[in-house]
Write an enzyme that holds these catalytic residues in place. Structure first.
Site, mmCIF file in Angstrom:
data_model
loop_
_atom_site.group_PDB
_atom_site.id
_atom_site.type_symbol
_atom_site.label_atom_id
_atom_site.label_comp_id
_atom_site.label_asym_id
_atom_site.label_seq_id
_atom_site.Cartn_x
_atom_site.Cartn_y
_atom_site.Cartn_z
ATOM 1 N N ASP A 90 -5.872 -9.021 -3.835
ATOM 2 C CA ASP A 90 -5.554 -8.708 -4.991
ATOM 3 C C ASP A 90 -4.141 -7.804 -4.826
ATOM 4 O O ASP A 90 -3.891 -7.071 -4.431
ATOM 5 C CB ASP A 90 -6.302 -7.711 -6.050
ATOM 6 N N SER A 93 -2.961 -4.524 -6.813
ATOM 7 C CA SER A 93 -3.484 -3.272 -6.566
ATOM 8 C C SER A 93 -3.443 -3.020 -4.923
ATOM 9 O O SER A 93 -3.189 -3.951 -4.271
ATOM 10 C CB SER A 93 -4.830 -3.105 -6.785
ATOM 11 N N ASN A 95 -5.995 -0.530 -3.253
ATOM 12 C CA ASN A 95 -6.912 0.022 -2.498
ATOM 13 C C ASN A 95 -8.296 -0.915 -2.022
ATOM 14 O O ASN A 95 -8.450 -2.013 -2.884
ATOM 15 C CB ASN A 95 -7.862 0.923 -3.500
ATOM 16 N N TRP A 97 -12.270 -1.333 -1.987
ATOM 17 C CA TRP A 97 -13.459 -0.634 -2.390
ATOM 18 C C TRP A 97 -14.416 -1.630 -2.567
ATOM 19 O O TRP A 97 -14.187 -2.909 -2.900
ATOM 20 C CB TRP A 97 -13.255 0.248 -3.752
ATOM 21 N N TYR A 133 -9.059 0.121 -14.329
ATOM 22 C CA TYR A 133 -8.343 -1.276 -14.668
ATOM 23 C C TYR A 133 -8.002 -1.430 -15.994
ATOM 24 O O TYR A 133 -8.448 -0.478 -16.894
ATOM 25 C CB TYR A 133 -9.325 -2.289 -14.024
ATOM 26 N N ASP A 272 0.994 -11.321 -9.441
ATOM 27 C CA ASP A 272 -0.294 -10.788 -8.919
ATOM 28 C C ASP A 272 -1.392 -11.645 -8.815
ATOM 29 O O ASP A 272 -1.647 -12.529 -9.612
ATOM 30 C CB ASP A 272 -0.426 -9.819 -10.430
ATOM 31 N N THR A 275 -4.769 -11.829 -11.181
ATOM 32 C CA THR A 275 -5.150 -12.379 -12.671
ATOM 33 C C THR A 275 -4.541 -13.771 -12.986
ATOM 34 O O THR A 275 -3.412 -14.189 -12.096
ATOM 35 C CB THR A 275 -4.279 -11.500 -13.746
#
Length: 347
Positions: A90, A93, A95, A97, A133, A272, A275
């Protein structure tokens, strides 16, 4: 440190090019639509688009543009011995996780969960993590371990282990998210995976590229350290960044049939991979929808599927170049008789 996603200047390093095959799966929205639950979830968890000047982006909580249409994901592994997970790559963003065994949320119950006690190289970072989010959230803690991406081990990589996840996350096909944006966007000042790839000299060049197929065809790929020339022809259009947090660029205008319908005088946008929607101010999105013959229905911009071949193209004018989107690329069919005008992340 300068780096690129086919957007800005390239600085040579050493070592290799890493490729990770991507799977085109159903998005969370598509899964909810099939179950007839999308309108219910949309009402419960209304979309909350990010504003780039939001100062909270610089502290512990990270806000992102959307997670209702995340659909392309690949496999990584974490720990020694490795535990495998599917993640969204992505660019919206920063991070990394994944779910942990300490999470009892429904979203964790139907995904793979990381067990730190089974990894001899895991270290607890001693810090909590909270990420919000557009339509979901996670909370948990951070740890360090070896993360293998495309067969290449990234040592001592910080990542998040979820302890709770919002109900919407249960409908994501991927287990977690691997962020590819800049460190400034990272929650808890975590170092993104690609930054560690560069620091550890694991890639040929300080760049990565993403190739996405259409209609669930195989072959989607994220390439770290270069660009796969098999996936494009002609010359790459290099677009300078206007900010190094998201992959943020300046759009000069959006036109339909030669008339400006959005971004009159220029606007900011982000590229992005997390999305499949064009998101922007209501006035601009409404103007774009009207220009292509769409009308609003239950919060979506709807067109007659029979008209797709006759609908005009949208043209995004960026850095002196025109990028044309025919109707077949901005309309998504959601059933036999209904199409939803899927709209890139514009601010």
């Amino acid at each position: 440190m300068k780096w690129a996603i086919v957007l800005c200047a390239v600085v040579a390093l050493s070592e290799c090019i890493i490729q990770v095959p991507l799977i085109k799966g159903k998005s969370a929205r598509e899964s909810l639509e099939e179950q007839g639950l999308w309108n219910e979830y949309k009402g419960k968890f209304p979309f909350n688009p990010t504003r780039f000047d939001d100062q909270s982006l610089y502290v512990s909580n990270e806000q992102m543009t959307n997670d209702a249409d995340l659909a392309y994901f690949g496999v990584i592994s974490i720990g020694t011995p490795p535990q495998s997970f599917t993640v969204i790559f992505d660019t919206g963003s920063s991070n990394l996780w994944i779910p942990s065994i300490y999470c009892s949320s429904a979203a964790c119950a139907n995904h793979k969960r990381f067990n730190p006690s089974l990894s001899s190289t895991f270290k607890n970072a001693g810090k909590s993590l909270s990420i919000r989010y557009g339509t979901g959230s996670m909370t948990g803690f951070e740890g360090f371990d070896t993360v293998v991406v495309g067969g290449i081990p990234v040592k001592n990589q910080i990542f998040g282990l979820s302890q709770s996840e919002a109900p919407f996350m249960a409908h994501m096909k991927a287990d977690g998210i691997l962020g590819l944006a800049y460190p400034r966007l990272a929650a808890s000042q975590a170092t993104p995976v690609f930054d560690n790839m560069m620091t550890q000299h694991l890639v040929n060049q300080d760049m990565f590229s993403v190739y996405l197929t259409r209609n669930s065809a195989v072959g989607s790929m994220v390439t770290f350290g270069g660009v796969d020339t098999n996936h494009y022809s002609g010359q790459i259009a290099w677009i300078p960044l206007s900010s190094q947090m998201y992959w943020q660029i300046t759009v000069d205008s959006v036109t339909v049939n030669g008339q400006i319908v959005a971004c009159n005088g220029g606007c900011q946008a982000i590229v992005d991979t997390g999305t499949s929607n064009i998101v922007g101010p209501q006035a601009d999105i409404s103007s774009m929808a009207r220009a292509v013959g769409a009308h609003s229905a239950n919060g979506d911009n709807v067109v007659n599927c029979n008209n797709i071949n006759n609908m005009p193209s949208m043209v995004f004018h960026i850095h002196g170049q025109a990028f044309t989107l025919p109707a077949s690329t901005y309309v998504r069919q959601v059933c036999v008789c209904l199409c939803v005008c899927v709209c890139v992340c514009l601010w």
